[in-house]
Motif scaffolding. Structure first.
Motif, mmCIF file in Angstrom:
data_model
loop_
_atom_site.group_PDB
_atom_site.id
_atom_site.type_symbol
_atom_site.label_atom_id
_atom_site.label_comp_id
_atom_site.label_asym_id
_atom_site.label_seq_id
_atom_site.Cartn_x
_atom_site.Cartn_y
_atom_site.Cartn_z
ATOM 1 N N VAL A 65 -12.531 -6.124 29.167
ATOM 2 C CA VAL A 65 -11.334 -6.373 28.045
ATOM 3 C C VAL A 65 -11.730 -8.003 29.052
ATOM 4 N N MET A 66 -12.162 -8.558 27.835
ATOM 5 C CA MET A 66 -12.007 -9.957 27.663
ATOM 6 C C MET A 66 -11.344 -11.060 27.169
ATOM 7 N N GLY A 67 -10.705 -11.752 27.582
ATOM 8 C CA GLY A 67 -9.535 -13.246 27.090
ATOM 9 C C GLY A 67 -9.387 -14.311 27.941
ATOM 10 N N ASP A 68 -8.458 -14.755 27.251
ATOM 11 C CA ASP A 68 -8.288 -16.429 28.212
ATOM 12 C C ASP A 68 -6.382 -16.422 27.821
ATOM 13 N N VAL A 69 -6.203 -17.088 28.653
ATOM 14 C CA VAL A 69 -4.789 -17.902 28.144
ATOM 15 C C VAL A 69 -4.573 -19.033 27.628
ATOM 16 N N TYR A 70 -3.902 -19.074 27.468
ATOM 17 C CA TYR A 70 -3.321 -20.894 25.891
ATOM 18 C C TYR A 70 -2.136 -20.713 27.119
ATOM 19 N N PHE A 71 -2.432 -21.822 27.149
ATOM 20 C CA PHE A 71 -0.908 -23.449 28.532
ATOM 21 C C PHE A 71 -0.661 -24.096 26.734
ATOM 22 N N GLY A 72 -0.181 -23.799 25.342
ATOM 23 C CA GLY A 72 -0.012 -24.970 24.690
ATOM 24 C C GLY A 72 -0.958 -24.755 23.124
ATOM 25 N N GLU A 73 -1.707 -24.110 23.589
ATOM 26 C CA GLU A 73 -3.152 -24.504 22.709
ATOM 27 C C GLU A 73 -2.802 -24.241 20.813
ATOM 28 N N PHE A 74 -2.948 -24.438 20.463
ATOM 29 C CA PHE A 74 -2.991 -24.058 18.781
ATOM 30 C C PHE A 74 -1.522 -24.490 18.080
ATOM 31 N N GLY A 75 -0.621 -25.595 18.842
ATOM 32 C CA GLY A 75 0.603 -25.145 18.518
ATOM 33 C C GLY A 75 1.616 -24.845 18.736
ATOM 34 N N ILE A 76 1.183 -23.739 19.792
ATOM 35 C CA ILE A 76 2.171 -22.656 20.082
ATOM 36 C C ILE A 76 2.123 -22.955 21.775
ATOM 37 N N PRO A 77 3.791 -23.299 21.790
ATOM 38 C CA PRO A 77 4.455 -23.925 22.741
ATOM 39 C C PRO A 77 4.541 -22.777 23.880
ATOM 40 N N GLU A 78 5.116 -21.298 23.767
ATOM 41 C CA GLU A 78 4.746 -21.160 25.305
ATOM 42 C C GLU A 78 3.827 -20.413 25.476
ATOM 43 N N THR A 79 3.259 -20.030 26.530
ATOM 44 C CA THR A 79 2.206 -19.675 27.300
ATOM 45 C C THR A 79 1.589 -18.238 26.729
ATOM 46 N N SER A 80 0.813 -18.220 25.867
ATOM 47 C CA SER A 80 0.512 -17.221 25.514
ATOM 48 C C SER A 80 -1.484 -16.929 25.962
#
Length: 150
Positions: A65-80
Motif C-alpha cells: 500500500v503506497m500513500g503520502d501524508v499532506y500537511f495543508g496542501e490542496f487548501g485542506i487545513p488539517e493533516t491528511s
C-alpha cells in the motif's frame, strides 16, 4: 492458507522489483518507470515520511500500500493522507492481506496526526470500490475535477 510469518513493515529500496512484478500481473504491463519515480519520492526523507506499507509472508513480499501524508496542501487545513497504489499478489488475494495492510497504514497515519485519508477509485471499478467501502471509506465532500487537454 497457512501464514506462519506474516510481517507488515515500511517500504524499502530493495522492494522495487517485487512491487513492479506484483503490479505487472494486474496491469498486464510493466510500470517500472512509474514505480522508480514513486520510490525515489517515497524514500526521500526530505520529501516526507515514508508511509508506504508492504506485507511479507515467510520472507516473500506479497502486497503493498503506497500513500503520502499532506500537511495543508490542496487548501485542506488539517493533516491528511492519500492512498494511491495498492497491490496484492493474486496467489495471496482474498486472505485479508489488503485489509491488514490498510489497518497498519491507518494506525501509522493516526500516529502521524492524520485526520482524514483519501483515495480515488475509477467509477466503474466495482471490486475496488467495494473493498474500500468495507474498510469504512465513504464518498468525500471533495469533488475530483478534471480537464481533458485537446
Amino acid at each position: 492458507m497457512p501464514e506462519k510469518n506474516r510481517v507488515m513493515r515500511v517500504l524499502k529500496k530493495d522492494d522495487l522489483g517485487a512491487v513492479v512484478a506484483i503490479d505487472e500481473i494486474g496491469a498486464k504491463r510493466s510500470r517500472r518507470d512509474y514505480y522508480e519515480r514513486k520510490f525515489e519520492t517515497i524514500l526521500n526523507s526530505a520529501h516526507n515520511i515514508n508511509s508506504s506499507i508492504v506485507c511479507e509472508i515467510d520472507g516473500r513480499m506479497v502486497g503493498f500500500v503506497m500513500g503520502d501524508v499532506y500537511f495543508g496542501e490542496f487548501g485542506i487545513p488539517e493533516t491528511s493522507a492519500t492512498i494511491d497504489t495498492i497491490g496484492v499478489h493474486p496467489e495471496f488475494q482474498n486472505h485479508g492481506i489488503a485489509s491488514e495492510m490498510l489497518d497498519q497504514f491507518m494506525m501509522n497515519m493516526k500516529a502521524a496526526g492524520v485526520k482524514k485519508v483519501y483515495t480515488l477509485v475509477n467509477w466503474d471499478d466495482f471490486a475496488l470500490e467495494k473493498f474500500f467501502s468495507r474498510q469504512k471509506f465513504t464518498p468525500s465532500k471533495l469533488v475530483n475535477l478534471e480537464y481533458q487537454l485537446p
